[in-house]
Design a protein around this motif. Structure first.
Motif, PDB file in Angstrom:
ATOM      1  N   LEU A   1     -54.615 -38.639 -41.257  1.00  0.00           N
ATOM      2  CA  LEU A   1     -55.305 -37.381 -40.999  1.00  0.00           C
ATOM      3  C   LEU A   1     -54.423 -36.244 -41.497  1.00  0.00           C
ATOM      4  N   LYS A   2     -54.962 -35.385 -42.316  1.00  0.00           N
ATOM      5  CA  LYS A   2     -54.173 -34.253 -42.808  1.00  0.00           C
ATOM      6  C   LYS A   2     -54.393 -33.044 -41.901  1.00  0.00           C
ATOM      7  N   LEU A   3     -53.292 -32.444 -41.461  1.00  0.00           N
ATOM      8  CA  LEU A   3     -53.368 -31.257 -40.603  1.00  0.00           C
ATOM      9  C   LEU A   3     -52.495 -30.177 -41.220  1.00  0.00           C
ATOM     10  N   SER A   4     -52.820 -28.943 -40.921  1.00  0.00           N
ATOM     11  CA  SER A   4     -51.981 -27.842 -41.415  1.00  0.00           C
ATOM     12  C   SER A   4     -50.667 -27.825 -40.632  1.00  0.00           C
ATOM     13  N   ASN A   5     -49.656 -27.269 -41.252  1.00  0.00           N
ATOM     14  CA  ASN A   5     -48.357 -27.159 -40.569  1.00  0.00           C
ATOM     15  C   ASN A   5     -48.478 -26.379 -39.268  1.00  0.00           C
ATOM     16  N   GLU A   6     -49.308 -25.355 -39.275  1.00  0.00           N
ATOM     17  CA  GLU A   6     -49.458 -24.521 -38.082  1.00  0.00           C
ATOM     18  C   GLU A   6     -50.064 -25.325 -36.934  1.00  0.00           C
ATOM     19  N   LEU A   7     -51.122 -26.052 -37.260  1.00  0.00           N
ATOM     20  CA  LEU A   7     -51.764 -26.851 -36.204  1.00  0.00           C
ATOM     21  C   LEU A   7     -50.814 -27.941 -35.694  1.00  0.00           C
ATOM     22  N   LEU A   8     -50.092 -28.551 -36.636  1.00  0.00           N
ATOM     23  CA  LEU A   8     -49.165 -29.612 -36.222  1.00  0.00           C
ATOM     24  C   LEU A   8     -48.064 -29.053 -35.315  1.00  0.00           C
ATOM     25  N   SER A   9     -47.583 -27.868 -35.649  1.00  0.00           N
ATOM     26  CA  SER A   9     -46.551 -27.237 -34.808  1.00  0.00           C
ATOM     27  C   SER A   9     -47.093 -26.938 -33.422  1.00  0.00           C
ATOM     28  N   SER A  10     -48.325 -26.479 -33.379  1.00  0.00           N
ATOM     29  CA  SER A  10     -48.943 -26.186 -32.081  1.00  0.00           C
ATOM     30  C   SER A  10     -49.121 -27.463 -31.270  1.00  0.00           C
ATOM     31  N   ILE A  11     -49.526 -28.542 -31.931  1.00  0.00           N
ATOM     32  CA  ILE A  11     -49.704 -29.836 -31.237  1.00  0.00           C
ATOM     33  C   ILE A  11     -48.367 -30.319 -30.688  1.00  0.00           C
TER      34      ILE A  11
END
Lengths: 69, 207
Positions: A34-44
């Motif tokens: 699953l590809k996620l943006s860096n921002e979303l991944l940091s938030s997760i």
């Protein structure tokens, strides 16, 4: 002191107890990409850390809760 | 000799009897009851000689492995198991030479013998040499209930009555609470001591 039973018969007898049944196998899991943006991944990651969960554990829990509701 | 003190019913005095038998015989004591009563009583024994090895093995599979690995190191093994149908009780029945079934002279205790009677019947398929004896526990000092309970035992063909009753005495509870058998505790209760000696002889040294 001799132990006289055949192991298979003994296992079957012991496992027939209410607390002796074999535990169910975990549900088979499938790996996905699953590809996620860096921002979303940091938030997760930040949210997972706040509840002492791994990234994968947090994603699973969040998805599971969302689907249940 | 492997002796299980077991009953599918709880509160029959299994742990008290198993604890006393193990100490008197210097046996390996396995606590197969999830309540862990024997383990707690043995913890209270810390530092008292003779040392008695006690292991908490409420899972039947674990018990089988441990007994197969270590039983040869001991002359006697006493297993406290039950309170319900459990894997530990089944494992103990499958490996034992004798199962001692304590029961109180009360209707509910006698009725509950049906379950352990059925389980012993099943166990004998894989352990044909298993002997099964029922012994009165918390027996009355007066009245006819003891006699009536023994008479009712005839309804359970897997069980033979062992005439070595253990009466309801504070001495047993007080001694166990201090990690001691009634043979070790002070002040001495001669009647309790005599009952325990008779039971030990009947179980381990039958005529």
């Amino acid at each position: 002191m001799a132990i006289k039973k055949t192991p298979k018969a003994l296992d079957a007898f012991v496992n027939a107890a209410p607390d002796g049944a074999a535990k169910p196998m975990a549900t088979e899991q499938v790996q996905i990409t699953l590809k996620l943006s860096n921002e979303l991944l940091s938030s997760i990651d930040a949210a997972a850390k706040s509840v002492n969960l791994s990234r994968a554990g947090f994603i699973k829990m969040t998805l599971s809760n969302t689907l249940k509701s | 000799m492997i002796v299980t003190v077991g009953n599918t019913k709880g509160g029959t005095g299994k742990s008290t009897i198993a604890f006393n038998l193990a100490i008197v015989r210097g046996a390996w004591l396995i606590d197969g009851d999830r309540q862990g009563t024997c383990r707690m009583a043995m913890a209270a024994r810390a530092g008292v000689l003779p040392l008695v090895q006690c292991d908490y093995l409420p899972d039947g599979k674990d018990m089988v492995k441990q007994v197969q690995a270590s039983a040869h190191k001991f002359n006697d093994l006493v297993i406290d198991a039950g309170g319900r149908d459990s894997s530990a009780l089944r494992a103990a029945l499958a490996m034992s030479d004798l199962v001692l079934v304590p029961f109180q002279p009360r209707s509910l205790d006698v009725w509950a013998l049906m379950d352990i009677n059925a389980l012993i019947h099943e166990a004998r398929v894989i352990n044909p040499g298993l002997r099964a004896m029922a012994v009165l526990s918390c027996a009355d000092s007066i009245g006819t209930d003891n006699k009536d309970a023994v008479e009712a035992l005839k309804d359970f063909p897997e069980l033979v009555y062992l005439d070595a009753p253990v009466s309801r005495r504070k001495a047993f509870a007080n001694a166990a609470g201090n990690g001691l058998s009634v043979l070790e505790a002070t002040p001495k209760d001669e009647k309790a001591m005599a009952e325990l000696k008779k039971l030990v002889t009947a179980v381990f040294m039958p005529v």
